[in-house]
Scaffold this active site. Sequence first.
Site, PDB file in Angstrom:
ATOM      1  N   SER A  85      53.222  42.597  38.124  1.00 28.42           N
ATOM      2  CA  SER A  85      52.825  43.723  37.283  1.00 28.42           C
ATOM      3  C   SER A  85      53.810  43.889  36.133  1.00 28.42           C
ATOM      4  CB  SER A  85      52.689  44.986  38.140  1.00 28.42           C
ATOM      5  OG  SER A  85      52.186  46.063  37.392  1.00 28.42           O
ATOM      6  N   HIS A 188      46.020  48.915  36.881  1.00 23.31           N
ATOM      7  CA  HIS A 188      45.298  47.635  36.940  1.00 23.31           C
ATOM      8  C   HIS A 188      43.820  47.821  37.287  1.00 23.31           C
ATOM      9  CE1 HIS A 188      49.113  45.723  36.347  1.00 23.31           C
ATOM     10  NE2 HIS A 188      49.605  46.358  37.399  1.00 23.31           N
TER      11      HIS A 188
END
Length: 298
Positions: A85, A188
């Site tokens: 991430s 996300h």
Amino acid sequence: MLVLVAPGQGAQKPGFVTPWLELPGLADRLAAWSDIAGIDLIAYGTTAGEDEIKDTAVAQPLLVATAIAAAEALDATPDLLAGHSVGELAAAALAGVVTAEQALELVRVRAQAMAKAATVTETGMTAVLGGDEQEVLAALDRHGLTPANTNGAGQIVAGGTLEQLAALKEEPPARARLIPLKVAGAFHTVHMAPAVTALRESATAITPAEPRVKLLSNADGKVVGSGSEFVERLINQVSNPVRWDACMATMTELGVTEMIELLPGGTLTGLAKRGMPGVRTVALKTPDDLDAARELIK
């Protein structure tokens, strides 16, 4: 073959930077980066409480800055780089795609934009541990949830509205354990689309360089040879799932034998122990771990 990996949001712990300030030059580095990051990196890394560093606008710059600083202290040349991430921004800097300062500018924009996007709708994330993967994915689809992180080793993180997550809790996949995560929103997922726009605008000021080291993308786990493509993937990643399982699969295919997880380490080496058996790992948590890391790569 050595891979350096940078952890993502959730890895931070109160006071985790404190022992690192004893290393020569590290405090000065963080102080200089604080203006770019938009937060006092030293204060948040030493005296701030758990709730303060859980804030997306704080956690993301703190993680990127400390991962880069720890890599500089380690001073090792990896064969491969990857980040989970927001950790991809640290990996991009270490690969030379962007400078450390550019990475911190981008993460400041990313963090603030994601925090703002999280206020639009009440959303969250829940870790789904165990169960049959296809059954888990089917259950998420049934409830309109996104598999925001597929981390491997039997761990999938669902993202969506609080109502959708509540419905999943009422009707969970068989043999799976659900753990609600302390995050500000559904990262996300499509709920982060406004942050993609903000990050893309900020990135127009940067001319990415070609990576000096093989660099893996969260999108599909593949090696990305172009700096501009990697930055584009970084931008799109904000509202798209993280496929850490695919990253680990590529590491295995490429023959990775050692993994060092940058500060604050522990999460990704934990996944590797289950998903990449036989790979030797060291997680950088305190400066004392630097010796073990250097011994690992002799």
